[in-house]
Design a protein around this motif. Structure first.
Motif, PDB file in Angstrom:
ATOM      1  N   THR A 594       0.805  -1.222   0.000  1.00 26.12           N
ATOM      2  CA  THR A 594       0.000   0.000   0.000  1.00 26.12           C
ATOM      3  C   THR A 594       0.839   1.273   0.000  1.00 26.12           C
ATOM      4  OG1 THR A 594      -0.366   0.461   2.364  1.00 26.12           O
ATOM      5  CG2 THR A 594      -1.767  -1.215   1.364  1.00 26.12           C
ATOM      6  N   ARG A 699       1.709   5.566   2.974  1.00 26.50           N
ATOM      7  CA  ARG A 699       1.004   4.316   2.732  1.00 26.50           C
ATOM      8  C   ARG A 699      -0.495   4.551   2.850  1.00 26.50           C
ATOM      9  NH1 ARG A 699       2.880   0.433   7.475  1.00 26.50           N
ATOM     10  NH2 ARG A 699       5.115   0.790   7.587  1.00 26.50           N
ATOM     11  N   LEU A 700      -1.223   3.735   2.128  1.00 24.49           N
ATOM     12  CA  LEU A 700      -2.676   3.822   2.239  1.00 24.49           C
ATOM     13  C   LEU A 700      -3.138   3.118   3.506  1.00 24.49           C
ATOM     14  CD1 LEU A 700      -5.022   4.948   0.558  1.00 24.49           C
ATOM     15  CD2 LEU A 700      -5.340   2.688  -0.376  1.00 24.49           C
ATOM     16  N   GLU A 701      -2.404   2.083   3.907  1.00 23.09           N
ATOM     17  CA  GLU A 701      -2.801   1.350   5.110  1.00 23.09           C
ATOM     18  C   GLU A 701      -2.501   2.208   6.338  1.00 23.09           C
ATOM     19  OE1 GLU A 701      -0.465  -2.171   5.515  1.00 23.09           O
ATOM     20  OE2 GLU A 701       1.377  -1.085   5.825  1.00 23.09           O
TER      21      GLU A 701
ATOM     22  N   GLN C  36      -5.802  -3.146  -8.775  1.00 17.98           N
ATOM     23  CA  GLN C  36      -6.016  -1.691  -8.697  1.00 17.98           C
ATOM     24  C   GLN C  36      -6.621  -1.085  -9.958  1.00 17.98           C
ATOM     25  OE1 GLN C  36      -5.106  -0.075  -5.717  1.00 17.98           O
ATOM     26  NE2 GLN C  36      -4.164  -1.872  -4.835  1.00 17.98           N
ATOM     27  N   ALA C  56      -0.800  12.440   0.863  1.00 12.93           N
ATOM     28  CA  ALA C  56      -1.176  11.029   0.889  1.00 12.93           C
ATOM     29  C   ALA C  56      -0.646  10.380   2.165  1.00 12.93           C
ATOM     30  CB  ALA C  56      -0.629  10.309  -0.339  1.00 12.93           C
ATOM     31  N   GLY C  57       0.537  10.812   2.596  1.00 10.98           N
ATOM     32  CA  GLY C  57       1.112  10.285   3.832  1.00 10.98           C
ATOM     33  C   GLY C  57       0.291  10.669   5.053  1.00 10.98           C
ATOM     34  N   SER C  61      -5.490  11.050   0.930  1.00 11.26           N
ATOM     35  CA  SER C  61      -5.744  10.670  -0.460  1.00 11.26           C
ATOM     36  C   SER C  61      -7.245  10.436  -0.643  1.00 11.26           C
ATOM     37  CB  SER C  61      -4.939   9.436  -0.841  1.00 11.26           C
ATOM     38  OG  SER C  61      -5.214   8.393   0.047  1.00 11.26           O
ATOM     39  N   HIS C  63      -9.119   8.405  -2.652  1.00  6.20           N
ATOM     40  CA  HIS C  63      -9.686   7.199  -3.270  1.00  6.20           C
ATOM     41  C   HIS C  63     -11.141   6.980  -2.858  1.00  6.20           C
ATOM     42  CE1 HIS C  63      -5.356   6.661  -3.065  1.00  6.20           C
ATOM     43  NE2 HIS C  63      -5.418   5.702  -3.940  1.00  6.20           N
ATOM     44  N   ARG C  66     -10.823   1.585  -2.379  1.00  7.20           N
ATOM     45  CA  ARG C  66      -9.462   1.185  -2.048  1.00  7.20           C
ATOM     46  C   ARG C  66      -9.471  -0.326  -1.858  1.00  7.20           C
ATOM     47  NH1 ARG C  66     -11.448   3.326   2.949  1.00  7.20           N
ATOM     48  NH2 ARG C  66     -11.699   1.590   4.389  1.00  7.20           N
ATOM     49  N   ILE C  67      -8.294  -0.916  -1.977  1.00  9.28           N
ATOM     50  CA  ILE C  67      -8.235  -2.372  -1.826  1.00  9.28           C
ATOM     51  C   ILE C  67      -7.523  -2.685  -0.529  1.00  9.28           C
ATOM     52  CG2 ILE C  67      -7.530  -4.514  -2.916  1.00  9.28           C
ATOM     53  CD1 ILE C  67      -8.229  -3.377  -5.449  1.00  9.28           C
ATOM     54  N   ARG C  69      -6.164  -5.197   2.515  1.00 14.08           N
ATOM     55  CA  ARG C  69      -5.650  -6.554   2.668  1.00 14.08           C
ATOM     56  C   ARG C  69      -5.048  -6.641   4.070  1.00 14.08           C
ATOM     57  NH1 ARG C  69      -1.993  -4.603   4.319  1.00 14.08           N
ATOM     58  NH2 ARG C  69      -0.001  -3.933   3.489  1.00 14.08           N
TER      59      ARG C  69
END
Lengths: 715, 185, 254
Positions: A594, A699-701, C36, C56-57, C61, C63, C66-67, C69
């Protein structure tokens, strides 16, 4: 009149002020009126406010997926998959979707430029007449043997044109290369097929018809060869036959995005894939009974499992599933090919398929092809670079490839370029190579271009996918084919085509009389019209399982450099080789980590603990050939003796979204090749050094981390 | 401190300052209002009235209206289709930009005046399909010299008033016509 | 058959919809490869802004999908859970709706989806705070304004004219590609017919190379979505909160 301003009056005044401010700063559009620029003449089939759709082909990689571009009032709004194209059947990948951000990228080369190897954007603009004259002068000035063409893996029509042109001139044939084709190990795949089946063809692993798939390092759901086609096949595998879900196992040292969806992911020691394949073959043959194929006869299963660091039990479980499957299939790809023993590894996996699989085929050749013409291997590129270095090449034309970034530094391309008198780049973007050129004569973006692209694998059809412009050129570019044709005419080469379109028609002519294609037309103009309407021409191919020579297959040990850790470089699943200039691809999270917008180094948490590094610590990775610095990402699914770095970032040019971002792991590669000439980059070993710096990855996470270590206590 | 300021404001000088400030505020406001109310400059001072009087149908030049969202602006080639048959086209000063556009192949840069904000997704087609005529919203174009003279202010209250009226007594239609998502997304 | 009381709007309106929705989605996690394609397809279709590395950090962001996991176990017996595309669940009884003081996030009575009315939004971010799925994103800056983000001056040519370009200070989220719903319905109506199942789909479902995302009418038992939902192994995330999600996840496989 009172001498005081009451509170009420004050509020009133304030109100007027606020209203004024509102009017001026705009609670609403900043400019009330917007100028519209209608067409001078409405194109046919275009209506106000309605979209027009054009079928074309994606050029983000060489897989030849068909696209349908939605345009509105002359602008491309959205790309969608072409449902008719047998490669992608209406589907697209992330990179295909963002091709629009390439078309409207703010950093495109906006005019023909006298670059003068300035290394920055200080080149001066020229006009196209002078540009064509420049090319024509070069064609006249130098002997044919002193002119070379270096081209990318797309588009094919331009490659054909360059081939014909160099043929007419008596120059050496154009060389094709792309970082993706290096990472895909195309030369290794073709070489192994040549040795086993007598044909240098690309394999076609038909996942859709299989029910148990074992993959040895192949990243076929990411960037490998034809990812959309393989993802479609994977989907069919999982949906299953008679509603029995297909199984998928992956052997690799670092869990790739492909490995992450496997039913079992089995970590093995890099370079032992071929050995494990042979051991698996032996177990399967034993389980199925019958005669033992020669290929697997001599392998010692226990020893193989031990060498590979794989649990014997896991091997038995997979062999059992493989043996009882109706349609088992083994795939090989990715870093498994990039070892000194890559060809043998590939042959071992092909032997598995030859013995047990009915879903393994050699790819049908594209229309008009007599044999699979693969792009140059890294070794051939190394020889080409040596030729440049020797000064034998006086004029170099570069199109569709960025060797200053895509070739490992160890091959010395940048230094060799200094010995070439004139370098002309046809780059659409100011990439590293373009900036090192004498001239940049920008080609149209793919969505502004005519052309065609051959599909080399991914469909049980012979596919020629067509390109046509969806929009008029956005900046002052000119089709490279037209530049070459005009220059060749000026230089006096007898070349029978007036322009790019005439050339394409000339090449399509041969398919008009062929029966059984996706459409038929009585003559070439009708054929071309259909070709554009449907986005290409294809013909069903009968896939025949190849017959293999039942010879012995060896699994020699892979050679490694001296070093502490195995290095696994992998192509970023989101960026690919050339996606770094598209802001939405940068902001698309890497599927497994991510991480966005940067390069990271994947290290097993245990190893990181021993090294004393944490998430976001910058480490220096040192190989024999070079060094890079990037932030650590604690990756739970990687062998403790392996580190992994994505390829795709580390540009020094290529526009504002790419330049100065991350690092390029190709800087660590040496110049060792396997027997097929592919770079043995997986044989690189590296050292990890702490730098004491910290650079936070976006990171997106959650920042909490994979196992909640950011919470400050054990999870 | 505030006491002091107020005291000063009440002195003769302060009052003059107050008046000047008030005048400044009012004039800026007036200018702002005038700015947003004034029509934009057009490449040709197009007389809708004259065309409508000559029986040119709205949909002849704005055919998008009964096909989709945007009614569209005519291209110069469309203008030329009729105008090349009129001798006045060659001499009229007003039509100079049209002649230039045809001669030079440059489009006419019209500025639409019947606009809704960006966050409104207006679609012409269903309105025409529901039996509305152009005049219902764009005013009596045949008697207006310019399109911007349309007295109707296109705001949400006006939209909804009509939507309410049309859907009264029909719960299904009411659901559709009074729904936020019909126009805003 | 329950009768529909049109006076019940907003938070109470959710009760109206309790029985059935209109549009729904089925996501087969067993097919999702995490590629994605849906994420970028959504961004291109809906004019979603990119925010750059730093923002984004900070988690800004934008989105709409989003995916996700997650990891299970430790090396070598480590496993990644199925990829889980997460987007607005278009709850029948949405937690975001009752908390909006400006009625900017409301339930569409005609399409039975949760809509964000950009021009009403004042940016309190209460809705984002109350969303159990964390699928709402807030425009911290004018990312899509060319005066602030210079690259937009050329990139704007790609913008979809059917979708509003959002400005600073407002909330946004997945709309189930309502512009496509409207377009398909408008086309069908002009041809005097109903919208057929599969005639159109959302940008994410259209791009998905694995066909993991299926979109359609959940109130039509003949539709592919309804049939997949009827298979019985679907789950709706956090449905125990009573949100009545319109997205069903199929978790087949192991």
């Amino acid at each position: 009149m009172t001498q005081k301003i009451s509170r009420r009056d004050f509020l009133k005044l304030a109100g007027v002020g606020a209203a004024t401010t509102a009017v001026l700063t705009g609670c609403g559009p900043a400019a009330k009126f917007v100028t519209r620029q209608p067409y001078l003449k409405m194109p046919e089939y275009t209506y106000n406010g309605e979209s027009t759709y054009y079928a074309t082909t994606c050029r983000e990689c060489a897989a030849a997926c068909g696209l349908v571009v939605r345009t509105m009032q002359g602008r491309a709004i959205k790309v969608e998959g072409n449902k008719a194209n047998p490669v992608n059947l209406g589907k697209t990948c992330a990179r295909g979707q963002t091709t629009l951000q390439g078309l409207y990228n703010p950093d495109r080369v906006t005019a023909p430029t006298k670059q003068g190897r300035a290394k920055d954007l200080s080149g001066s603009a020229m006009n196209w007449d002078d540009a064509v004259a420049t090319v024509s002068d070069i064609l006249k000035k130098y002997k044919a043997s002193e002119i070379a063409f270096l081209m990318g893996t797309a588009p094919d029509h331009l490659f054909d044109l360059a081939t014909d042109l160099t043929g007419a001139m008596g120059a050496s044939a154009p060389v094709r290369y792309g970082a993706l084709s290096m990472f895909e190990g195309r030369a290794t795949l073709a070489q192994a097929a040549q040795e086993m089946f007598g044909q240098p063809a690309l394999p076609f692993f038909d996942l859709a018809s299989a029910d148990v798939v074992v993959s040895f390092g192949a990243n076929f759901l990411e960037t490998w060869v034809s990812p959309v086609a393989y993802t479609r096949g994977y989907s069919k595998l999982r949906k299953g036959h008679d509603r029995r879900r297909g199984l998928f196992f992956q052997f690799e040292a670092r869990m790739s995005q492909t490995g992450s969806v496997a039913d079992e992911w089995i970590a093995l020691r890099p370079g032992t894939e071929g050995l494990v394949a042979l051991a698996l073959g032996k177990l399967v043959a034993e389980a199925r009974g019958g005669s033992m194929p020669k290929a697997f006869a001599s392998v010692n299963v226990n020893e193989a499992a031990e060498k590979a660091g794989v649990e014997l039990e896991a091997l038995h479980v997979i062999a059992e599933e493989f043996a009882k499957a109706n349609a088992p299939l083994a795939i090989v790809g990715g870093p498994a090919l990039a070892h000194s023993n890559g060809v043998e590894t590939t042959k071992a996996v092909y032997a598995l398929n030859a013995a047990f699989s009915s879903s393994f085929f050699l790819s049908p050749l594209a229309p008009g092809e007599d044999v699979y013409h693969r792009p140059a291997s890294a070794q051939e590129m190394s020889e080409f670079v040596k030729k440049l270095e020797s000064g034998a090449v006086k004029a170099l034309f570069i199109h569709g490839v960025n060797p200053a970034f895509e070739l490992p530094k160890s091959l010395g391309f940048e230094a060799a370029l200094k010995n070439v008198e004139t370098v002309i780049s046809f780059a659409t973007f100011p990439d590293e190579t373009a900036l090192l050129s004498d001239y940049i004569f920008p080609d149209h973006h793919a969505l502004e271009s005519f052309g065609y692209q051959r599909a080399y694998t991914g469909a049980n059809a012979s596919v020629l996918s067509g390109l046509q412009p969806a929009v008029t050129p956005f900046v002052d570019t000119k089709a490279t084919a037209d530049v070459l044709l005009a220059a060749a005419a000026q230089a006096g080469f007898p070349f029978p085509y007036a322009d790019e379109f005439a050339f394409i028609q000339g090449k399509l002519q041969q398919f008009v009389p062929i029966a059984g294609g996706s459409f038929a037309a009585p003559e070439i103009n009708a054929f071309t019209a259909f070709f554009q309407q449907f986005g290409g021409w294809w013909k069903q191919a009968d896939l025949v399982a190849p017959t293999a020579s039942n010879g012995a297959v060896n699994a020699p040990e892979a050679e490694f450099e001296e070093g502490e850790f195995f290095l696994i470089p992998f192509v970023s699943p989101t960026l690919g080789e050339a996606g770094a200039n598209k802001p939405w691809l940068q902001e698309t999270a890497d599927p497994t980590t991510t991480v966005m917008w940067n390069t990271w180094v994947e290290i097993n948490p245990e190893t990181a603990h021993e090294l004393g590094v944490e998430n976001d610590d910058v480490v220096k990775i040192v190989s024999a050939a070079g060094e890079v610095e990037a932030s650590v990402y604690l990756y739970p699914a990687i062998r403790p003796d392996v580190i992994a770095i994505p390829f795709g970032q580390g540009h020094t040019a290529y526009g504002q979204f790419a330049a100065g971002r991350g690092v390029n792991p190709a800087d660590l590669f040496g110049a060792k090749f396997n027997a097929a000439g592919d770079l043995a980059y997986a044989g690189v070993k590296v050292r990890v050094e702490k730098t004491g710096k910290k650079q936070y990855l976006s990171r997106l996470e959650s920042k909490i981390g994979v196992y909640g270590e950011g919470l400050g206590e054990e999870h | 401190m505030i006491q002091k300021v107020f005291k000063w404001l009440m002195s003769p000088l302060g009052r003059v300052a107050l008046v000047i400030a008030a005048l400044a505020i009012v004039s800026v406001a007036m200018w702002g209002i005038a700015y947003v109310q004034s029509p934009p400059a057009q490449p040709i001072d197009f007389p809708h009235q004259r065309h409508a009087a000559n029986q040119v149908q709205c949909l002849y030049c704005h055919p998008g209206a009964n096909r989709g969202a945007s009614s569209g602006l005519p291209t110069p080639s469309k203008c030329w289709g009729c105008h090349q048959q009129l001798s006045i086209t060659q001499t009229s000063k007003l039509l100079g930009p049209l002649r230039d556009a045809i001669a030079n192949g440059t489009p006419l840069q019209w500025v639409p005046v019947a606009q809704v904000p960006d966050f409104v997704q207006y679609n012409h087609r269903p309105h025409l399909a529901a039996g509305l005529s152009c005049e219902n919203c764009h005013g009596d174009v045949a008697s207006l010299l310019h399109a911007y003279e349309n007295p109707q202010v296109m705001n949400m209250g006006w939209c909804l008033a009509c939507h309410r009226e049309k859907s009264a007594g029909n719960p299904e239609l009411e659901k559709k016509l009074l729904d936020c998502a019909t126009c805003h997304y | 058959m329950t009768t529909i009381d049109l006076n019940m709007v907003g938070a109470k309106g959710a009760l109206v919809e309790a029985a059935e929705g209109k549009w729904g989605m089925v996501i087969d996690q067993d097919l999702c490869t995490g590629c994605q394609a849906c994420v970028t397809a959504c961004a291109m279709e809906n004019n979603i802004a990119f925010v750059g590395e730093e923002d984004a950090g900070y988690g800004r962001s934008m989105h709409w999908i989003r995916i996700e996991r997650f990891w299970e176990g430790h090396y070598p017996h480590v496993k990644m859970t199925h990829y889980q595309p997460m987007l607005c669940q278009q709850c029948g009884k949405a937690p975001c709706e009752p908390v909006c003081p400006a009625f900017a996030t409301v339930h569409s009575q005609s399409e039975q989806v949760n809509v964000q009315v950009y021009n009403r939004c004042v940016g309190t971010r209460y809705c984002g705070n109350n969303c159990p799925y964390q699928v709402r994103s807030f425009n911290w800056f004018d990312y899509n304004d060319e005066r602030i983000n210079k690259a937009i001056a050329t990139l704007k040519h790609q913008f979809n004219p059917d979708v509003t370009v959002r400005r600073r200070g407002i909330m946004e989220k997945c709309s189930f590609c309502i512009q496509r719903i409207h377009k398909a319905q408008d086309k069908a109506k002009s041809e005097g017919r109903e919208v057929a199942d599969g005639e159109f789909t959302t940008a994410c479902a259209q791009a998905c190379p694995a066909d993991a995302i299926v979109f359609g009418r959940v109130d039509n038992p003949e539709s592919l979505v309804s049939q997949l939902m009827a298979e019985g192994h679907g789950v709706q995330h956090l449905s125990e909160l009573g949100t009545l999600p319109r997205v069903t996840y199929l978790v087949g496989g192991q």
